[in-house]
Design a protein around this motif. Structure first.
Motif, PDB file in Angstrom:
ATOM      1  N   GLU A 309       0.823  -1.205   0.000  1.00  0.00           N
ATOM      2  CA  GLU A 309       0.000   0.000   0.000  1.00  0.00           C
ATOM      3  C   GLU A 309       0.867   1.269   0.000  1.00  0.00           C
ATOM      4  O   GLU A 309       2.054   1.232   0.335  1.00  0.00           O
ATOM      5  CB  GLU A 309      -0.932  -0.010   1.205  1.00  0.00           C
ATOM      6  CG  GLU A 309      -2.142  -0.921   1.055  1.00  0.00           C
ATOM      7  CD  GLU A 309      -1.814  -2.412   1.041  1.00  0.00           C
ATOM      8  OE1 GLU A 309      -2.665  -3.212   0.622  1.00  0.00           O
ATOM      9  OE2 GLU A 309      -0.701  -2.791   1.448  1.00  0.00           O
ATOM     10  N   ASP A 310       0.250   2.376  -0.355  1.00  0.00           N
ATOM     11  CA  ASP A 310       0.948   3.634  -0.611  1.00  0.00           C
ATOM     12  C   ASP A 310       0.960   4.523   0.640  1.00  0.00           C
ATOM     13  O   ASP A 310      -0.090   5.013   1.061  1.00  0.00           O
ATOM     14  CB  ASP A 310       0.250   4.374  -1.758  1.00  0.00           C
ATOM     15  CG  ASP A 310       1.082   5.496  -2.328  1.00  0.00           C
ATOM     16  OD1 ASP A 310       1.817   6.137  -1.549  1.00  0.00           O
ATOM     17  OD2 ASP A 310       1.006   5.746  -3.538  1.00  0.00           O
ATOM     18  N   PRO A 311       2.127   4.765   1.236  1.00  0.00           N
ATOM     19  CA  PRO A 311       2.167   5.613   2.434  1.00  0.00           C
ATOM     20  C   PRO A 311       1.809   7.067   2.149  1.00  0.00           C
ATOM     21  O   PRO A 311       1.356   7.787   3.050  1.00  0.00           O
ATOM     22  CB  PRO A 311       3.615   5.483   2.914  1.00  0.00           C
ATOM     23  CG  PRO A 311       4.390   5.071   1.706  1.00  0.00           C
ATOM     24  CD  PRO A 311       3.456   4.237   0.888  1.00  0.00           C
ATOM     25  N   ILE A 312       1.999   7.527   0.904  1.00  0.00           N
ATOM     26  CA  ILE A 312       1.661   8.908   0.582  1.00  0.00           C
ATOM     27  C   ILE A 312       0.150   9.063   0.497  1.00  0.00           C
ATOM     28  O   ILE A 312      -0.418  10.060   0.969  1.00  0.00           O
ATOM     29  CB  ILE A 312       2.332   9.354  -0.730  1.00  0.00           C
ATOM     30  CG1 ILE A 312       3.790   8.893  -0.775  1.00  0.00           C
ATOM     31  CG2 ILE A 312       2.232  10.871  -0.883  1.00  0.00           C
ATOM     32  CD1 ILE A 312       4.640   9.358   0.389  1.00  0.00           C
ATOM     33  N   GLU A 313      -0.532   8.071  -0.078  1.00  0.00           N
ATOM     34  CA  GLU A 313      -1.993   8.130  -0.066  1.00  0.00           C
ATOM     35  C   GLU A 313      -2.518   8.030   1.368  1.00  0.00           C
ATOM     36  O   GLU A 313      -3.480   8.718   1.734  1.00  0.00           O
ATOM     37  CB  GLU A 313      -2.601   7.016  -0.903  1.00  0.00           C
ATOM     38  CG  GLU A 313      -4.122   7.106  -0.902  1.00  0.00           C
ATOM     39  CD  GLU A 313      -4.811   6.074  -1.768  1.00  0.00           C
ATOM     40  OE1 GLU A 313      -4.792   6.253  -2.991  1.00  0.00           O
ATOM     41  OE2 GLU A 313      -5.386   5.119  -1.208  1.00  0.00           O
ATOM     42  N   ALA A 314      -1.887   7.196   2.191  1.00  0.00           N
ATOM     43  CA  ALA A 314      -2.296   7.100   3.595  1.00  0.00           C
ATOM     44  C   ALA A 314      -2.203   8.465   4.270  1.00  0.00           C
ATOM     45  O   ALA A 314      -3.111   8.887   4.994  1.00  0.00           O
ATOM     46  CB  ALA A 314      -1.434   6.073   4.324  1.00  0.00           C
ATOM     47  N   MET A 315      -1.109   9.180   4.014  1.00  0.00           N
ATOM     48  CA  MET A 315      -0.939  10.515   4.591  1.00  0.00           C
ATOM     49  C   MET A 315      -1.991  11.476   4.051  1.00  0.00           C
ATOM     50  O   MET A 315      -2.513  12.327   4.792  1.00  0.00           O
ATOM     51  CB  MET A 315       0.470  11.029   4.268  1.00  0.00           C
ATOM     52  CG  MET A 315       0.789  12.375   4.891  1.00  0.00           C
ATOM     53  SD  MET A 315       0.940  12.284   6.688  1.00  0.00           S
ATOM     54  CE  MET A 315       0.931  14.040   7.096  1.00  0.00           C
ATOM     55  N   SER A 316      -2.340  11.348   2.772  1.00  0.00           N
ATOM     56  CA  SER A 316      -3.375  12.201   2.179  1.00  0.00           C
ATOM     57  C   SER A 316      -4.698  12.024   2.909  1.00  0.00           C
ATOM     58  O   SER A 316      -5.380  13.011   3.236  1.00  0.00           O
ATOM     59  CB  SER A 316      -3.569  11.859   0.697  1.00  0.00           C
ATOM     60  OG  SER A 316      -2.364  11.846  -0.006  1.00  0.00           O
ATOM     61  N   LEU A 317      -5.066  10.775   3.167  1.00  0.00           N
ATOM     62  CA  LEU A 317      -6.358  10.486   3.792  1.00  0.00           C
ATOM     63  C   LEU A 317      -6.379  10.931   5.252  1.00  0.00           C
ATOM     64  O   LEU A 317      -7.379  11.466   5.743  1.00  0.00           O
ATOM     65  CB  LEU A 317      -6.666   8.999   3.671  1.00  0.00           C
ATOM     66  CG  LEU A 317      -6.807   8.492   2.219  1.00  0.00           C
ATOM     67  CD1 LEU A 317      -6.859   6.970   2.190  1.00  0.00           C
ATOM     68  CD2 LEU A 317      -8.027   9.092   1.552  1.00  0.00           C
ATOM     69  N   ILE A 318      -5.283  10.715   5.959  1.00  0.00           N
ATOM     70  CA  ILE A 318      -5.197  11.179   7.348  1.00  0.00           C
ATOM     71  C   ILE A 318      -5.252  12.703   7.389  1.00  0.00           C
ATOM     72  O   ILE A 318      -5.907  13.303   8.267  1.00  0.00           O
ATOM     73  CB  ILE A 318      -3.921  10.634   8.009  1.00  0.00           C
ATOM     74  CG1 ILE A 318      -4.043   9.117   8.199  1.00  0.00           C
ATOM     75  CG2 ILE A 318      -3.649  11.318   9.343  1.00  0.00           C
ATOM     76  CD1 ILE A 318      -2.758   8.441   8.621  1.00  0.00           C
ATOM     77  N   SER A 319      -4.612  13.358   6.430  1.00  0.00           N
ATOM     78  CA  SER A 319      -4.646  14.826   6.367  1.00  0.00           C
ATOM     79  C   SER A 319      -6.058  15.330   6.105  1.00  0.00           C
ATOM     80  O   SER A 319      -6.473  16.360   6.662  1.00  0.00           O
ATOM     81  CB  SER A 319      -3.706  15.329   5.264  1.00  0.00           C
ATOM     82  OG  SER A 319      -2.377  14.931   5.502  1.00  0.00           O
ATOM     83  N   ALA A 320      -6.806  14.621   5.247  1.00  0.00           N
ATOM     84  CA  ALA A 320      -8.198  14.998   4.986  1.00  0.00           C
ATOM     85  C   ALA A 320      -9.015  14.963   6.277  1.00  0.00           C
ATOM     86  O   ALA A 320      -9.849  15.847   6.535  1.00  0.00           O
ATOM     87  CB  ALA A 320      -8.806  14.066   3.939  1.00  0.00           C
ATOM     88  N   ALA A 321      -8.768  13.944   7.097  1.00  0.00           N
ATOM     89  CA  ALA A 321      -9.481  13.843   8.379  1.00  0.00           C
ATOM     90  C   ALA A 321      -9.095  14.985   9.312  1.00  0.00           C
ATOM     91  O   ALA A 321      -9.945  15.571   9.991  1.00  0.00           O
ATOM     92  CB  ALA A 321      -9.179  12.498   9.033  1.00  0.00           C
ATOM     93  N   ILE A 322      -7.806  15.333   9.341  1.00  0.00           N
ATOM     94  CA  ILE A 322      -7.331  16.381  10.251  1.00  0.00           C
ATOM     95  C   ILE A 322      -7.937  17.729   9.883  1.00  0.00           C
ATOM     96  O   ILE A 322      -8.464  18.453  10.738  1.00  0.00           O
ATOM     97  CB  ILE A 322      -5.793  16.447  10.225  1.00  0.00           C
ATOM     98  CG1 ILE A 322      -5.196  15.190  10.856  1.00  0.00           C
ATOM     99  CG2 ILE A 322      -5.287  17.695  10.955  1.00  0.00           C
ATOM    100  CD1 ILE A 322      -3.693  15.063  10.692  1.00  0.00           C
ATOM    101  N   VAL A 323      -7.870  18.085   8.596  1.00  0.00           N
ATOM    102  CA  VAL A 323      -8.298  19.425   8.191  1.00  0.00           C
ATOM    103  C   VAL A 323      -9.813  19.590   8.307  1.00  0.00           C
ATOM    104  O   VAL A 323     -10.301  20.704   8.505  1.00  0.00           O
ATOM    105  CB  VAL A 323      -7.799  19.738   6.763  1.00  0.00           C
ATOM    106  CG1 VAL A 323      -8.578  18.971   5.721  1.00  0.00           C
ATOM    107  CG2 VAL A 323      -7.850  21.235   6.486  1.00  0.00           C
ATOM    108  N   THR A 324     -10.567  18.490   8.209  1.00  0.00           N
ATOM    109  CA  THR A 324     -12.026  18.564   8.345  1.00  0.00           C
ATOM    110  C   THR A 324     -12.493  18.211   9.757  1.00  0.00           C
ATOM    111  O   THR A 324     -13.700  18.131   9.993  1.00  0.00           O
ATOM    112  CB  THR A 324     -12.705  17.611   7.341  1.00  0.00           C
ATOM    113  OG1 THR A 324     -12.261  16.266   7.572  1.00  0.00           O
ATOM    114  CG2 THR A 324     -12.386  18.015   5.903  1.00  0.00           C
TER     115      THR A 324
END
Length: 511
Positions: A309-324
């Motif tokens: 799995e892609d750690p950069i996509e994982a970071m993208s999704l976690i960032s989406a949760a943080i900002v919202t």
């Protein structure tokens, strides 16, 4: 080219991309339409006049809204902001590992099956290049399993130069091709606009295998000569991911031992090593900066491999949760390549849980599930900067821009790798953030931010583009992000997948 020819060429390109995304051959699409393969070939080359009825029938056959009225323009996103996300989402397979494995398939004249390959534009461009030189590529199912059959002799004179120039990954053809052709030509590599990224480290590494490259107008002219004398270890002048991969690809078909020092041990390099091992190549030191590769004179074996799995996509999704300020569960996070990021986020005040570790389908990579909770963040004490693995990933740095903008206090980001990627992060100011550019490598971010909607054109760099999309999820009102091809290069159906978590993102094209 006349206006009509240009129109037909653009329609043809859209049909070709939609067909390949659907996993159909030209012959299969022709059967669906009740016409000949040669007719489909002419349509895709823009050499066939088309009626609206024909375009509609093709759209129905491909189940694709890309082929229809107004679809020849760039794709845009309309985002309804102030979103709260919920639910769970799986991280998809690594984009960077996937493109490396596509290049690595050139080593093997047996059948290569790659599991759950990311269906992204970068992969599409590489497949166009591969099929143009004689590789048979077949999407096997809806799970994105891909079968590749490489002929004994490649037709390098027919390489799709347009597709090659739209991907920087083409540079990784040098490693496998130097063993398969005495002389060959590659188009200059393209991809994200991140400033000058020299190819000289690649050339320095590959000279050990007898490769010489001369840059001419729009092409690399490559030639190989026999390697004589004692071989010294290859010392990479930069610990780059693609440089290490190119050296590995060359070493895999060199009969004997190759030592690579200052190698990148990053996630995509490890996946490539695991794949090469399945081909019969013995590699010592995986996950370290010194690799000992015991190559083979020839590789012809049937292989089945699932990239992690892609750690950069994982970071993208976690960032989406943080900002919202959302609580979501991001499943299948490759934790070995996210530990520094999560430790820094925890220091900034992020509350989250993570599951026990389990193993990815490649049998090697460690995964966890991460559940986020709405958190009040504060700026970190020190600046945030990337480092080669096991440091904070270079591609994850931009996400800390949108995260820092939600945090209380002042954060400095230092993107020392690229000359101008940090500049694109200042686009967040158009959504209400306080981002000051200190120099081409450093930005100062003051938070927290009261996000407000705006209309922006997508920057030409993948991660900053996604960062802007994530900020739009939190922004008040409606935002528009135009020309999102660069996002589609690196993410598969990102908008649709975010919508399943509660986002409100609409894809549209200008008529």
């Amino acid at each position: 080219m006349t206006e009509n020819e240009d129109y037909l060429a653009r329609i043809g390109t859209l049909i070709r991309d939609a067909r390949q995304h659907s996993g159909l051959t030209q012959a299969q699409l022709a059967a669906e339409l009740g016409t000949s393969q040669s007719a489909v070939n002419r349509i895709e080359k823009g050499q066939q006049n088309l009626t609206l009825e024909t375009i509609s029938r093709i759209g129905s056959a491909l189940d694709s809204e890309l082929v229809g009225l107004g679809s020849s323009g760039p794709s845009n996103l309309r985002v309804q902001g102030e979103t709260t996300l919920s639910g769970a989402i799986d991280v998809k397979s690594s984009k960077n590992a996937g493109v490396a494995l596509l290049c690595a398939s050139l080593l093997n004249t047996g059948t290569t099956v790659l599991r759950k390959v990311a269906r992204i534009e970068e992969v599409n461009r590489l497949l166009e290049v591969l099929t143009s030189i004689g590789v048979k590529a077949t999407w096997l199912n809806q799970e994105n399993d891909l079968e590749l059959r490489v002929p004994a002799t490649l037709d390098l004179s027919s390489i799709d130069a347009e597709a090659a120039r739209r991907t920087r990954s083409i540079i990784m053809f040098l490693g496998p091709l130097l063993h398969r052709a005495g002389k060959f030509q590659l188009p200059y590599a393209g991809g994200c606009d991140l400033g000058t990224r020299t190819v000289e480290p690649h050339m320095t590494a590959l000279r050990h295998f007898g490769l010489e490259v001369i840059a001419t107008d729009h092409h690399y002219q490559a030639s190989t000569s026999p390697v004589t004398g004692a071989r010294r270890p290859i010392v990479l002048t930069e610990r780059g991911d693609t440089v290490t991969e190119n050296a590995l690809l060359a070493a895999a078909l060199y009969e004997g031992e190759t030592i690579i020092r200052n190698a990148s041990p990053n996630y995509m390099v490890q996946d490539l090593c695991f794949f090469l091992e399945k081909l019969g190549v013995r590699i010592e030191g995986i996950g370290t900066t010194t690799l000992r590769v015991h190559g083979l004179a020839q590789i012809s074996t049937d292989v089945d491999y699932a990239p992690s799995e892609d750690p950069i996509e994982a970071m993208s999704l976690i960032s989406a949760a943080i900002v919202t300020r959302s609580s979501i569960t991001v499943r299948r996070v490759p934790i070995e390549f996210m530990e520094i990021e999560l430790a820094l986020l925890e220091e900034m005040g992020l509350r989250y849980d993570r599951s026990e570790e389990y193993t990815a389908e490649n049998g090697k990579t460690r995964l966890v599930d991460v559940t986020t909770y709405p958190s009040d963040l504060r700026a970190p004490i020190d600046k945030i900067h990337p480092m080669p693995f096991p440091g904070l990933n270079i591609d994850n740095l931009p996400f800390f821009a949108v995260i820092a903008a939600t945090a209380e206090g002042q954060t400095m980001l230092h993107d020392w790798v690229y000359e101008n990627r940090a500049i694109y992060l200042t686009e967040l100011t158009k959504l209400g953030a306080n981002v000051k550019l200190m120099d081409p490598h450093r930005v100062l971010i003051e938070g927290p931010t009261r996000w407000s909607g705006a209309e922006l054109v997508c920057p030409p760099a993948l991660r900053p583009a996604v960062v802007i999309l994530l900020a739009m999820l939190a922004a008040k009102g409606t935002s528009v992000l135009r020309n999102v091809y660069v996002i589609n290069r690196g993410y598969e159906d990102l908008a649709a997948r975010l919508n399943k978590l509660g986002a409100r993102i609409e894809t549209f094209r200008d008529i």
